[in-house]
Motif scaffolding. Structure first.
Motif, mmCIF file in Angstrom:
data_model
loop_
_atom_site.group_PDB
_atom_site.id
_atom_site.type_symbol
_atom_site.label_atom_id
_atom_site.label_comp_id
_atom_site.label_asym_id
_atom_site.label_seq_id
_atom_site.Cartn_x
_atom_site.Cartn_y
_atom_site.Cartn_z
ATOM 1 N N LYS A 1 -18.463 -23.669 78.677
ATOM 2 C CA LYS A 1 -18.106 -25.000 79.380
ATOM 3 C C LYS A 1 -19.234 -25.793 78.164
ATOM 4 O O LYS A 1 -18.886 -27.218 78.790
ATOM 5 N N LYS A 2 -19.955 -25.020 77.421
ATOM 6 C CA LYS A 2 -21.282 -26.553 76.533
ATOM 7 C C LYS A 2 -21.576 -27.126 77.502
ATOM 8 O O LYS A 2 -21.789 -28.482 77.357
ATOM 9 N N ILE A 3 -22.163 -26.484 78.628
ATOM 10 C CA ILE A 3 -22.906 -27.236 79.024
ATOM 11 C C ILE A 3 -24.651 -26.440 79.483
ATOM 12 O O ILE A 3 -24.559 -25.984 79.482
ATOM 13 N N THR A 4 -25.845 -27.512 79.380
ATOM 14 C CA THR A 4 -26.717 -26.753 79.192
ATOM 15 C C THR A 4 -27.340 -27.903 80.900
ATOM 16 O O THR A 4 -27.692 -28.763 80.859
ATOM 17 N N VAL A 5 -28.202 -26.581 81.302
ATOM 18 C CA VAL A 5 -28.828 -26.789 82.443
ATOM 19 C C VAL A 5 -30.329 -26.912 82.281
ATOM 20 O O VAL A 5 -30.514 -26.510 81.255
ATOM 21 N N LEU A 6 -30.754 -28.467 82.275
ATOM 22 C CA LEU A 6 -32.090 -28.812 81.723
ATOM 23 C C LEU A 6 -33.051 -28.043 82.930
ATOM 24 O O LEU A 6 -34.044 -27.773 82.452
ATOM 25 N N GLY A 7 -32.532 -28.132 83.826
ATOM 26 C CA GLY A 7 -33.821 -28.087 84.244
ATOM 27 C C GLY A 7 -32.883 -28.013 86.322
ATOM 28 O O GLY A 7 -31.511 -28.920 86.427
ATOM 29 N N ALA A 8 -33.567 -27.351 87.643
ATOM 30 C CA ALA A 8 -33.369 -27.393 89.045
ATOM 31 C C ALA A 8 -34.403 -28.430 89.464
ATOM 32 O O ALA A 8 -35.788 -28.319 89.697
ATOM 33 N N ASP B 1 -30.283 -29.749 93.000
ATOM 34 C CA ASP B 1 -29.122 -30.591 92.331
ATOM 35 C C ASP B 1 -29.990 -30.134 90.705
ATOM 36 O O ASP B 1 -31.304 -29.747 90.835
ATOM 37 N N TYR B 2 -29.059 -30.422 90.158
ATOM 38 C CA TYR B 2 -29.709 -29.446 88.527
ATOM 39 C C TYR B 2 -29.155 -30.629 87.590
ATOM 40 O O TYR B 2 -28.829 -31.543 88.269
ATOM 41 N N LEU C 1 -40.410 -33.273 77.356
ATOM 42 C CA LEU C 1 -40.944 -33.844 79.044
ATOM 43 C C LEU C 1 -39.770 -33.609 80.392
ATOM 44 O O LEU C 1 -39.878 -34.061 81.625
ATOM 45 N N ILE C 2 -39.475 -32.202 79.995
ATOM 46 C CA ILE C 2 -37.754 -32.212 81.568
ATOM 47 C C ILE C 2 -39.344 -32.067 82.488
ATOM 48 O O ILE C 2 -38.973 -32.346 83.785
ATOM 49 N N PRO C 3 -40.212 -30.872 82.098
ATOM 50 C CA PRO C 3 -40.583 -30.162 83.292
ATOM 51 C C PRO C 3 -41.851 -30.965 84.317
ATOM 52 O O PRO C 3 -41.320 -31.624 85.588
#
Ligand code: GCU
Length: 340
Positions: free
Chosen positions: A148-155, A249-250, A272-274
């Motif tokens: 899908k060319k989608i990256t999950v950066l975080g939950a 949520d993601y 910066l995500i965490p």
């Protein structure tokens, strides 16, 4: 899409065009040559939500960390469309980032179901522990990059979900008999409400208010923040603490857009995500309390006299049937371990 959303989407489109005209393409990925890229991040809730604030903060920090090459504009209130619509655009790279509810992810990879099942997490702390563990989450987060060319950066934590309706307090599964309850759009959510005794009606979040108002729905299930912010408390005032779900949520990003960034800028974003997730999660608890108090003022009735063990027993077979491959078993075991 409602008229208001179409109008807002048109405005958003014009903004994007204007930005590209002055050398700041949205959705363009890395540009170099002194140009500034503004990532568009779609959000289906209000500006008061801690996820909105955390995303804005992320934009500011990203701008600093990349010497002004990248920033983020957050589009709240479903202005870019419902989650189901927007995720397709993240997939084709025309929207850069979005927040999305867990159940929508099941249509891309069924293994996401584990975290969307009833009574799986015992506490937000257990949930945060699982989501912070890359050994548990790493493969799942990358699982739809190829397809899908989608990256999950975080939950992220997205509250504890409870049932509400226009008719009466709910104490046991029998109270939901014949009631049409809105659920998020996935088979797991439909099956869950059926097992809990109600009639499931899947739909996007933006359509719920008018469906409740016109009686197309008798109720819905969500956390206190949506109940108040989207004014569901005006049209379905009996909120009962079934505590049946803690669905994440993601934060998603277009894999192509992410890969187009040069390595240094991409690393800055990923680092910066965490802290972004942490800030959103911390703000959430307070937002729940504020939302509940605001709903009480409008006359909503919160009922904590609920036989949660009856609801849990009613949904156990769904949980068992869903943990049906080694990947899901591993995720489920990690949750059990974090629950302690
Ligand atoms: C929560 C969640 C959203 C989701 C919504 C829904 O608010 O944070 O991502 O869209 O529930 O029920 O649709």
């Amino acid at each position: 899409m409602q008229a208001k959303k179409i109008a807002a989407a048109v405005v958003a489109g014009i903004t994007a065009l204007a930005l590209s005209a002055c050398g700041s393409p949205a959705g363009g990925g890395g540009t170099g040559g002194g140009e500034k890229t503004t990532f568009r991040l779609a959000f289906n809730q209000t500006e008061a939500h801690p996820q909105f604030k955390a995303a804005e903060e992320l934009g500011k920090k990203l701008e600093q960390a990349t010497d002004g090459r990248y920033t983020i504009e957050v589009f709240a209130n479903e202005t870019l469309g419902s989650q189901n619509e927007v995720v397709q655009q993240v997939s084709d790279g025309t929207v850069d980032m979005m927040y999305i509810g867990g159940p929508v992810m099941e249509s891309f990879n069924q293994d996401f179901i584990v975290f969307n099942l009833p009574y799986v997490f015992d506490s937000p702390e257990a949930q945060a522990k699982v989501f912070a563990d890359e050994a548990v989450m790493g493969d799942l987060k990358k699982s739809i990059e190829g397809s899908k060319k989608i990256t999950v950066l975080g939950a992220l934590h997205a509250g504890v979900r409870n049932v509400y309706n226009a008719k009466k307090p709910v104490t046991s599964p029998a109270d939901l008999a014949g009631m049409k309850i809105r659920v998020q759009q996935s088979d797991s959510q439909v099956k869950m409400i059926q097992d809990m005794g109600g009639v499931a009606s899947p739909m996007g979040q933006g359509d719920v208010y008018s469906a409740l108002q016109t009686g197309v729905l008798d109720g819905a299930e969500n956390n206190e923040t949506v109940f108040n912010a989207l004014k569901h408390d005006e049209v379905a005032k009996y909120y009962s603490y079934t505590r049946h779900l803690m669905i994440p949520d993601y934060l998603l990003m277009s894999t192509e857009v992410l890969n187009k960034m040069d390595e240094k800028d991409r690393t800055a974003l990923l680092e910066l995500i965490p802290e972004t997730i942490d800030a959103a999660n911390k703000g959430f608890m307070e937002f729940v309390e504020e939302s509940k108090a605001a709903s009480e003022k409008t006359g909503a009735k919160f009922n904590d006299d609920v036989d949660t063990s009856a609801f849990k027993a009613a949904t156990e077979s769904l949980v068992k049937a869903s943990i049906n491959n080694p990947v899901r078993q591993k995720l489920y075991d990690a949750v059990q371990k974090a629950n302690g």
